[in-house]
Motif scaffolding. Structure first.
Motif, PDB file in Angstrom:
ATOM      1  N   MET A  92      -3.506   6.355   3.421  1.00 38.14           N
ATOM      2  CA  MET A  92      -2.980   6.806   4.708  1.00 38.14           C
ATOM      3  C   MET A  92      -1.702   6.060   5.054  1.00 38.14           C
ATOM      4  O   MET A  92      -1.616   5.407   6.083  1.00 38.14           O
ATOM      5  N   LYS A  93      -0.746   6.126   4.136  1.00 40.18           N
ATOM      6  CA  LYS A  93       0.594   5.598   4.416  1.00 40.18           C
ATOM      7  C   LYS A  93       1.570   6.723   4.130  1.00 40.18           C
ATOM      8  O   LYS A  93       1.396   7.474   3.159  1.00 40.18           O
ATOM      9  N   PRO A  94       2.610   6.858   4.945  1.00 38.16           N
ATOM     10  CA  PRO A  94       3.546   7.965   4.739  1.00 38.16           C
ATOM     11  C   PRO A  94       4.368   7.772   3.468  1.00 38.16           C
ATOM     12  O   PRO A  94       4.595   6.640   3.041  1.00 38.16           O
ATOM     13  N   GLU A 141       0.381   4.104  -2.780  1.00 34.30           N
ATOM     14  CA  GLU A 141       0.065   5.507  -2.467  1.00 34.30           C
ATOM     15  C   GLU A 141       1.138   6.450  -3.009  1.00 34.30           C
ATOM     16  O   GLU A 141       0.836   7.572  -3.419  1.00 34.30           O
ATOM     17  N   ASP A 142       2.399   5.993  -3.005  1.00 28.57           N
ATOM     18  CA  ASP A 142       3.461   6.823  -3.602  1.00 28.57           C
ATOM     19  C   ASP A 142       3.152   7.064  -5.080  1.00 28.57           C
ATOM     20  O   ASP A 142       3.294   8.181  -5.581  1.00 28.57           O
ATOM     21  N   ASP A 182      -9.137   3.263   3.694  1.00 28.23           N
ATOM     22  CA  ASP A 182      -8.701   3.989   4.883  1.00 28.23           C
ATOM     23  C   ASP A 182      -9.780   4.985   5.285  1.00 28.23           C
ATOM     24  O   ASP A 182     -10.797   5.146   4.601  1.00 28.23           O
ATOM     25  N   ARG A 183      -9.574   5.632   6.436  1.00 30.26           N
ATOM     26  CA  ARG A 183     -10.668   6.424   7.008  1.00 30.26           C
ATOM     27  C   ARG A 183     -11.001   7.633   6.133  1.00 30.26           C
ATOM     28  O   ARG A 183     -12.160   7.976   5.975  1.00 30.26           O
ATOM     29  N   ARG A 184      -9.958   8.243   5.566  1.00 30.01           N
ATOM     30  CA  ARG A 184     -10.265   9.402   4.718  1.00 30.01           C
ATOM     31  C   ARG A 184     -11.079   8.952   3.502  1.00 30.01           C
ATOM     32  O   ARG A 184     -12.043   9.604   3.117  1.00 30.01           O
ATOM     33  N   ARG A 201       0.820  -1.206   0.000  1.00 30.63           N
ATOM     34  CA  ARG A 201       0.000   0.000   0.000  1.00 30.63           C
ATOM     35  C   ARG A 201       0.862   1.269   0.000  1.00 30.63           C
ATOM     36  O   ARG A 201       0.466   2.294  -0.543  1.00 30.63           O
ATOM     37  N   TYR A 202       2.054   1.163   0.603  1.00 25.26           N
ATOM     38  CA  TYR A 202       2.948   2.327   0.626  1.00 25.26           C
ATOM     39  C   TYR A 202       3.312   2.715  -0.803  1.00 25.26           C
ATOM     40  O   TYR A 202       3.190   3.866  -1.206  1.00 25.26           O
ATOM     41  N   ARG A 231      -0.071  12.354   4.843  1.00 27.67           N
ATOM     42  CA  ARG A 231       0.834  13.039   3.904  1.00 27.67           C
ATOM     43  C   ARG A 231       0.715  14.556   4.001  1.00 27.67           C
ATOM     44  O   ARG A 231       0.863  15.267   3.004  1.00 27.67           O
TER      45      ARG A 231
END
Lengths: 783, 282
Positions: free
Chosen positions: B1-3, A121-122, A281-283, A117-118, B47
């Motif tokens: 929601m991951k950095p 999202e990147d 995720d929550r958002r 997931r990291y 982020r």
């Protein structure tokens, strides 16, 4: 060890597992699966000019990026409109990935699949989408002006318009009745948005092995997700299985399906031949699932000197957000359930389902009822105030009498069937509530008020549910039903029903829900229907199994089946405990075998005797095994009811609002498990307190949801929820074999009305808008 | 929601920590210090911040502890809220900490971290400000650690902004003791138990009528007002406090309500503190 468990406060059997970390939720599955993430629209209303994925291609771990153009025709179609209605003339649904226009912040635009997931999202952060920003439509009364349009081809932003009229006994319409009534009032009410907000968001996990597709989804309906996925992907139904694992709450949002992700994740898993998981995720949950509640209501009422309503005319603007995937169920429920426990002289209700550039609206626990009850109960309080009469007395003057059931309200309910109340006793309920809260002895003081609210809730809607019950040769009972569980306690109450029907200790009963491998036909868990519909189906299936068990046992015991009973899992001749055979043996006898693999099964083989040589081992019309399947399809809904009262205190200086006492009288027909019903009520009241005092969706004029986190969307903590005092009334439903009505949504329904009633009593001015914060109360005091 | 990606540093001693911070330029966009992580981790996950380096100081020796010294209490950079609360080393700090979030957050979050985070709605900056305390920061210079003390009045420079410079690490905070016979109070209104306050006031009232308040949630930094001139007319003092504040509207409360509220709370806090001072004197 008792087996008559129906009605007992049996402890929840699922809790030790769920409370000690033994639950397996969606995100616990597929630890090595690829992860999906989405680029979501940052604008409320915009046209997509261009999508540049180039900058994301170098992200380590990237596997795939998909836009709408990459989707095959079948997958890229607009999502289904699940519940069409003739009044929904301009129904609109989203594409799984936005095609050209985005209509709310959070709408999915690009799907990314990556090693984790990291990385996903990147990559999302690097994808550049060029938008032409369009004028957003925010706010109900602004939307119906039609200055800007959410959908170009929907004039005035009105997706549906429905007028329903129930004339009075004299044949006159509501408007006419109001014109000639001794007293009339007119006012505007306003309820803001909230949302289901389950602890666990949505999530999908898919695995394709080249032939079969297995999908796990955090859903309230696995059977229907299965059919939707098979249809969208063009797969034969038997090649698709869908399982709802442990689900951390639903409250309505997870009955909507298929969500874009429920189509896209399985499609990508097939396309890539890899296991893929998406965990919301929550958002994402805030901006891309669903909200509810938002309505503006314009009310006119005419009444006599006793406060009897002669005519009621309500016009509702219902905020539907950007799309209508679940049809117009919510405003239909508001319109019909607004009537509550009352006989209204003549009733006219009109609603417009209005599009805005906000998250779509689909049912959230209560599903339109809290708004309807707010309208009716505010009306009752205003009548009482106008006449200077006691608020409870005015309600009582309008009650349907206990002798008037079945009572036909003359409308069509959300299931398309007549709105006929099956049973109830509203005067007795009010008596119990007044006693519980001390209505008549309440001492008024500045800053202290008492409030009341009543409701009737149609529960247990069809079309059907089924149950399958199997007793195996170890004496264990396996119950399955197709609808899903989100923590309600189904493992306990369905086992209680089976234990009572079969005479088997509950310890030997296991329950499986929401697994299409075990039960393929179901509707889903919503509308307070599981106990009524699945519970009844399981009872009927148990009765079939019991009948077969008695027949086989009668043969073995050379007795008449009518003389047999089952106690603690043993079939015996009534009054002759030694003439007995355990159900485990009956299960062995029910399944003639060729092979003996243990001592028990040796008794069922072909040389073990018993079976007559001139009859086939499995008699004509029989099936091997001790099992039964049955369905329950209700003729119409059951109507539960409740009345709540609260005592609140308002601070004269800070305008803080404290709920000092909260009392509930509740009638859901026969109680299967009073402890679980109370738990449902407590949870519902907690959500209701949230909606009354804390929760709102703060959209700014640009359509940005500025409180899309638990920092700023204020769900009440345990510290904000009052102790709930509960009393039960049981008026059995005549409509189903168990006499039960639903209880799942009950607690939440009247809370905003009750709290408004109490604050109004404390402050002395009308409370017409909920939720209310200390800041709101301060400004009401100073204007 | 991951950095987003970052380089993680976990120094074991202060010198290494300071050298690392100097190298990565902490405090600016380049790096962030991780202590309790109760604000930083959510901001990373959403982020909202994307530092290239994260310097985790949790393993650095010598940064913990709560020391009672003559004239005040020194709280180390790794002292958790819960530890400071339990120690009871300073009555106003103890009271304020009971209002900070929830036990789980207090078990991880640090007092110094909260000061450096400089949220204008947080309690601890107001405590430091009303007491006239200071924050000690260190940096690596010419092969050695160099320290400086920044007084509270200069420390909070704006919403979520402190005077800590890139490359500096806040190593401790100094909370001066109350004057003998002084009383203190911290009152606030929050939407839910443990939330950031809509408005809050901490007050210190001395036996001779010296009275000071610091307000939270009603300005870009803690608003400190000396109301000694009004003592003991606390209603007049509260009006003066209200005049000094410039709250903003947000989704939870209007500016007008916050301004009203800060007056109500200032009077309550001053009365409570004065009562405590009187009880001490008695």
């Amino acid at each position: 060890m008792t087996t008559k468990l129906f009605g007992e406060p049996v402890q929840r059997r699922e809790d030790p597992r769920l409370l000690t970390g033994g639950g397996r939720y969606l995100d616990d599955l597929g630890p090595d699966a690829l992860a999906a993430a989405f680029v979501r629209a940052p604008h409320a209303h915009a046209r997509i000019r261009d999508i540049d994925v180039g900058p994301a291609l170098d992200v380590e771990g990237l596997v795939a990026i998909y836009t709408w153009e990459d989707l095959p025709e079948r997958v890229g179609r607009p999502l289904p409109l699940l519940i069409p209605h003739p009044a929904l003339t301009h129904g609109r649904t989203a594409y799984p990935l936005a095609r050209d226009v985005v209509r709310h912040v959070g709408e999915p635009v690009v799907m990314v699949v990556a090693a984790d997931r990291y990385a996903a999202e990147d990559a999302c952060a690097l994808i550049e989408v060029d938008y032409e920003v369009l004028k957003p439509v925010v706010g109900l009364e602004e939307a119906v002006q039609g200055a800007a349009l959410v959908h170009e081809d929907v004039p005035g932003n009105v997706g549906a318009h429905l007028v329903q009229e129930v004339p009075g006994a004299d044949g006159r319409g509501a408007r006419e009745a109001i014109e000639t009534a001794p007293h009339t009032l007119a006012f505007r009410l306003d309820i803001e948005r909230s949302a289901s907000m389950p602890l666990e968001g949505r999530g999908v996990h898919a695995r394709w092995d080249g032939r079969d597709l297995r999908v796990h989804s955090s859903t309230q309906t696995s059977t229907s997700v299965r059919m939707a996925v098979a249809a969208a992907l063009g797969l034969p139904l038997p090649r698709v299985e869908v399982i709802a694992p442990d689900v951390g709450g639903g409250f309505g949002v997870k009955i909507v399906h298929p969500w874009p992700e429920e189509i896209l994740v399985p499609w990508a898993a097939m396309t890539l031949g890899r296991e893929i998981k998406w965990t919301e995720d929550r958002r994402e949950h805030f901006i891309s699932s669903a909200h509810e509640r938002g309505q503006v209501q314009y009310v006119r009422v005419g009444f006599d000197d006793d406060g009897r309503v002669l005519g009621l005319d309500v016009t509702i603007l219902h905020d539907h957000g950007a799309y209508t995937p679940y049809g117009i169920i919510v405003p239909i429920v508001t319109s019909t359930q607004l009537l509550g426990p009352y006989k209204i002289g003549a009733y006219r209700v009109e609603f417009s389902a209005v599009y805005t550039n906000t998250v779509q609206v689909t049912p959230y626990r209560g599903a339109g009822r809290p708004q309807g009850v707010f309208c009716m109960e505010r009306t009752m309080d205003k009548i009482a105030r106008h006449l200077g009469r006691d608020r409870a007395e005015v309600r009582a003057a309008n009650f349907i009498g206990p002798g008037e059931f079945p009572y036909d309200q003359g409308m069509t309910f959300q299931d398309g069937r007549p709105l006929i109340y099956d049973s109830g006793d509203y005067p007795e309920m009010l008596r119990l509530l007044k006693e519980l809260i001390g209505w008549d002895s309440f001492e008024r003081a500045p800053g202290r008020g008492i409030g009341i609210g009543c409701y009737v809730e149609g529960t247990g809607v069809g079309p059907y549910e089924g149950g399958h019950v199997q007793i195996t040769s170890d004496g264990r009972v396996h119950v399955s039903t197709g609808l899903t569980s989100q923590g309600q306690g189904h493992e306990t109450v369905f086992a209680q029903i089976a234990a009572s029907e079969l005479g088997v200790p509950i310890e030997r009963i296991s329950v499986v829900t929401g697994d299409t491998r075990r039960f393929g036909y179901a509707v889903g868990t919503f509308a307070s229907r599981a106990a009524v519909v699945s519970g009844s189906a399981i009872a009927l299936a148990c009765r079939k199994v019991r009948e077969k068990a008695l027949r086989i046992a009668a043969d073995a015991l050379e007795a008449d089946p009518a003389d047999l009973e089952i106690t603690d899992g043993i079939v015996h001749v009534a009054g002759a405990p030694n003439a007995a055979v355990p159900l485990s043996t009956v299960a062995v006898l029910a399944n003639p075998l060729r092979y003996a693999f243990d001592e028990e099964t040796a008794r069922a083989t072909q040389f073990a005797g018993a079976a007559a040589p001139d009859r086939p081992p499995v008699a004509e019309g029989e099936e091997p095994g001790l099992e039964g399947r049955d369905y329950y399809s209700p003729i119409r809904s059951t109507f539960a009811a409740g009345m709540h009262a609260a005592i609140v205190e308002t601070d004269p200086d800070t305008a803080e609002i404290r709920v000092l006492r909260y009392a509930v009288v509740h009638d859901c027909g026969r109680l299967i498990n009073p402890m679980i019903v109370e738990g449902q009520i407590h949870g519902g009241v907690a959500q209701g307190i949230g909606g009354a005092l804390y929760e709102r969706m703060a959209y700014d004029p640009h359509g940005q949801l500025v409180n899309a986190s638990f920092m700023d969307f204020l769900m009440p903590y345990a510290t904000e929820v009052p102790h709930v005092e509960t009393a039960h009334l049981e008026t059995p439903s005549p409509l189903n074999p168990l006499g039960v009505k639903g209880a799942g949504e009950a607690g939440v329904i009247p809370v905003s009305a009750v709290i408004a009633s109490a604050i109004e009593d404390a402050e002395g001015f009308p409370i017409d808008r909920m939720p209310i914060s200390p800041s709101d109360l301060f400004h009401l005091r100073t204007t | 929601m991951k950095p987003p990606p970052f380089t993680y540093h976990a120094p074991r001693d202060l010198a290494t920590a300071l050298r690392t911070l100097q190298e990565v330029g902490a405090g600016g966009a380049g790096g962030k210090v991780l202590a309790g992580g109760q604000s930083l981790i959510p901001m990373l996950n959403m982020r909202l911040v994307a530092p290239a380096h994260l310097v985790d100081i949790n393993r650095v020796a010598g940064l913990g502890g709560i020391g009672r010294e003559p004239g005040g209490v020194r709280v180390g950079a790794l002292a958790r809220h819960a530890e400071a609360e339990r120690s009871g080393a300073h009555p106003l700090l103890t009271r304020a900490l009971k209002l900070v979030a929830h036990p789980v957050i207090r078990n991880r979050g640090t007092v110094v971290g909260s000061l450096v985070h400089a949220d204008p709605a947080a309690e601890l900056p107001a405590v430091l400000a009303v007491l006239g305390g200071s924050v000690r920061v260190a940096r690596w210079q010419d092969g050695a650690a160099v320290e400086r003390d920044i007084p509270a009045a200069a420390f909070f420079t704006g919403p979520m902004e402190s005077a800590v410079l890139p490359g500096e690490l806040a190593v401790s905070a100094w909370f001066p003791s109350l004057a003998p016979g002084a009383g203190c109070a911290f009152v606030e209104v929050s939407r839910r138990h443990g939330d950031y306050a809509l408005a809050g006031v901490c007050a210190v009232v001395g036996p001779a009528g010296a009275a000071r308040v610091a307000c939270v949630g009603v300005g870009p930094v803690p608003v400190v007002v000396d109301v000694s001139a009004h003592a003991p007319d606390w209603a007049a003092a509260a009006r003066a406090v209200r005049e000094e504040t410039e709250p903003d509207d947000d989704i939870h409360a209007t500016a007008a309500y916050r301004r009203h509220l800060v007056g109500v709370l200032a009077e309550r806090a001053l009365r409570e503190a004065a009562q405590e001072a009187e009880n001490r004197g008695a």
